[in-house]
Design a protein around this motif. Structure first.
Motif, PDB file in Angstrom:
ATOM      1  N   ALA A   1      41.686  -1.435  41.036  1.00 42.07           N
ATOM      2  CA  ALA A   1      41.526  -1.760  39.617  1.00 42.07           C
ATOM      3  C   ALA A   1      42.834  -2.269  39.023  1.00 42.07           C
ATOM      4  O   ALA A   1      42.840  -3.194  38.205  1.00 42.07           O
ATOM      5  N   LEU A   2      43.953  -1.679  39.439  1.00 36.81           N
ATOM      6  CA  LEU A   2      45.268  -2.154  38.975  1.00 36.81           C
ATOM      7  C   LEU A   2      45.461  -3.608  39.387  1.00 36.81           C
ATOM      8  O   LEU A   2      45.898  -4.441  38.588  1.00 36.81           O
TER       9      LEU A   2
ATOM     10  N   VAL B   1      43.430  -0.244  32.452  1.00 35.84           N
ATOM     11  CA  VAL B   1      42.473   0.286  33.418  1.00 35.84           C
ATOM     12  C   VAL B   1      41.976   1.605  32.842  1.00 35.84           C
ATOM     13  O   VAL B   1      42.778   2.479  32.514  1.00 35.84           O
ATOM     14  N   VAL B   2      40.667   1.741  32.695  1.00 34.45           N
ATOM     15  CA  VAL B   2      40.077   2.991  32.220  1.00 34.45           C
ATOM     16  C   VAL B   2      39.504   3.703  33.442  1.00 34.45           C
ATOM     17  O   VAL B   2      38.586   3.194  34.088  1.00 34.45           O
TER      18      VAL B   2
ATOM     19  N   ILE C   1      47.059   2.823  32.490  1.00 35.59           N
ATOM     20  CA  ILE C   1      45.914   3.405  33.189  1.00 35.59           C
ATOM     21  C   ILE C   1      45.591   4.674  32.420  1.00 35.59           C
ATOM     22  O   ILE C   1      46.431   5.562  32.305  1.00 35.59           O
ATOM     23  N   SER C   2      44.387   4.734  31.865  1.00 38.13           N
ATOM     24  CA  SER C   2      44.042   5.830  30.970  1.00 38.13           C
ATOM     25  C   SER C   2      42.784   6.536  31.418  1.00 38.13           C
ATOM     26  O   SER C   2      41.882   5.927  32.000  1.00 38.13           O
TER      27      SER C   2
ATOM     28  N   VAL D   1      37.329  -1.015  34.550  1.00 32.23           N
ATOM     29  CA  VAL D   1      36.927   0.372  34.750  1.00 32.23           C
ATOM     30  C   VAL D   1      37.080   0.729  36.221  1.00 32.23           C
ATOM     31  O   VAL D   1      36.790  -0.081  37.104  1.00 32.23           O
ATOM     32  N   SER D   2      37.556   1.950  36.463  1.00 28.77           N
ATOM     33  CA  SER D   2      37.684   2.426  37.841  1.00 28.77           C
ATOM     34  C   SER D   2      37.320   3.897  37.912  1.00 28.77           C
ATOM     35  O   SER D   2      37.119   4.558  36.893  1.00 28.77           O
ATOM     36  N   THR D   3      37.270   4.383  39.135  1.00 21.62           N
ATOM     37  CA  THR D   3      37.254   5.820  39.394  1.00 21.62           C
ATOM     38  C   THR D   3      38.557   6.120  40.116  1.00 21.62           C
ATOM     39  O   THR D   3      39.304   5.193  40.470  1.00 21.62           O
ATOM     40  N   VAL D   4      38.844   7.375  40.367  1.00 23.57           N
ATOM     41  CA  VAL D   4      40.099   7.696  41.059  1.00 23.57           C
ATOM     42  C   VAL D   4      40.128   7.073  42.448  1.00 23.57           C
ATOM     43  O   VAL D   4      41.201   6.748  42.963  1.00 23.57           O
ATOM     44  N   ASP D   5      38.963   6.862  43.052  1.00 27.84           N
ATOM     45  CA  ASP D   5      38.919   6.316  44.409  1.00 27.84           C
ATOM     46  C   ASP D   5      39.334   4.852  44.491  1.00 27.84           C
ATOM     47  O   ASP D   5      39.745   4.395  45.555  1.00 27.84           O
TER      48      ASP D   5
END
Length: 172
Positions: free
Chosen positions: A135-136, A99-100, A80-81, A126-130
């Motif tokens: 995403a994982l 996961v970006v 996760i980057s 792609v994800s956001t912190v939320d």
């Protein structure tokens, strides 16, 4: 023919040379720990850069910086980057599920464009912190499109173009 799959074991989170406390915080919540456990992960390794130290828990280990994070990425089943070009390219070249996580707090976020272009090609999620836990789950459930090293030319051209359009003199 029986499909043989091994359960993933280690997730590595990297924020690069900056700080991205929101990503570190999002990946150290009890909810994220539950998601890790449900997906069969038993270790979370964090590279936190200049950010705040994460809360210590039994399955989480962390460090600030290292001369290279190649071995950390190599040892991980999923990376996760943050959306930094160097971290993304290294994970892709190592063939990692990636996961970006886009830092939507950044203004004029050209990193999001890069991440979305790679997601459209099937290389990353792609994800956001939320929604990083979701995403994982998505990146574990899908097989990423193979990333060929030759793909680096358009990737680098996009990065170079972004830098040239935003460059300011650093020594003036």
């Amino acid at each position: 023919r029986q499909q043989h799959t091994t359960m993933p074991r280690r997730v590595f989170v990297t924020v690069g040379t900056t700080s991205f406390d929101a990503l570190v915080a999002a990946t150290t919540t009890p909810e994220f720990a539950d998601a890790l456990e449900k997906l069969g992960f038993d270790e979370l390794r964090l590279q936190v850069g200049r950010g705040a130290a994460p809360t210590d828990t039994g399955r989480v280990t962390w460090f600030r910086f290292a001369p290279t994070i190649t071995e950390e990425m190599r040892a991980a089943d999923v990376v996760i980057s943050h959306a930094g070009a160097g971290s993304i390219l290294e994970a892709l070249e190592l063939g990692k599920r990636l996961v970006v996580c886009v830092n939507d707090a950044l203004m004029d976020n050209h990193q999001a464009e890069l991440a979305n272009a790679l997601e459209a090609r099937g290389h990353v999620v792609v994800s956001t912190v939320d929604d990083v836990a979701d995403a994982l789950q998505r990146v574990v459930a899908t097989r990423p499109a193979p990333y060929e090293r030759g793909d680096a030319a358009p990737f680098r051209a996009l990065v170079d173009n972004e830098l040239q359009t935003r460059r300011q003199c650093l020594i003036c």
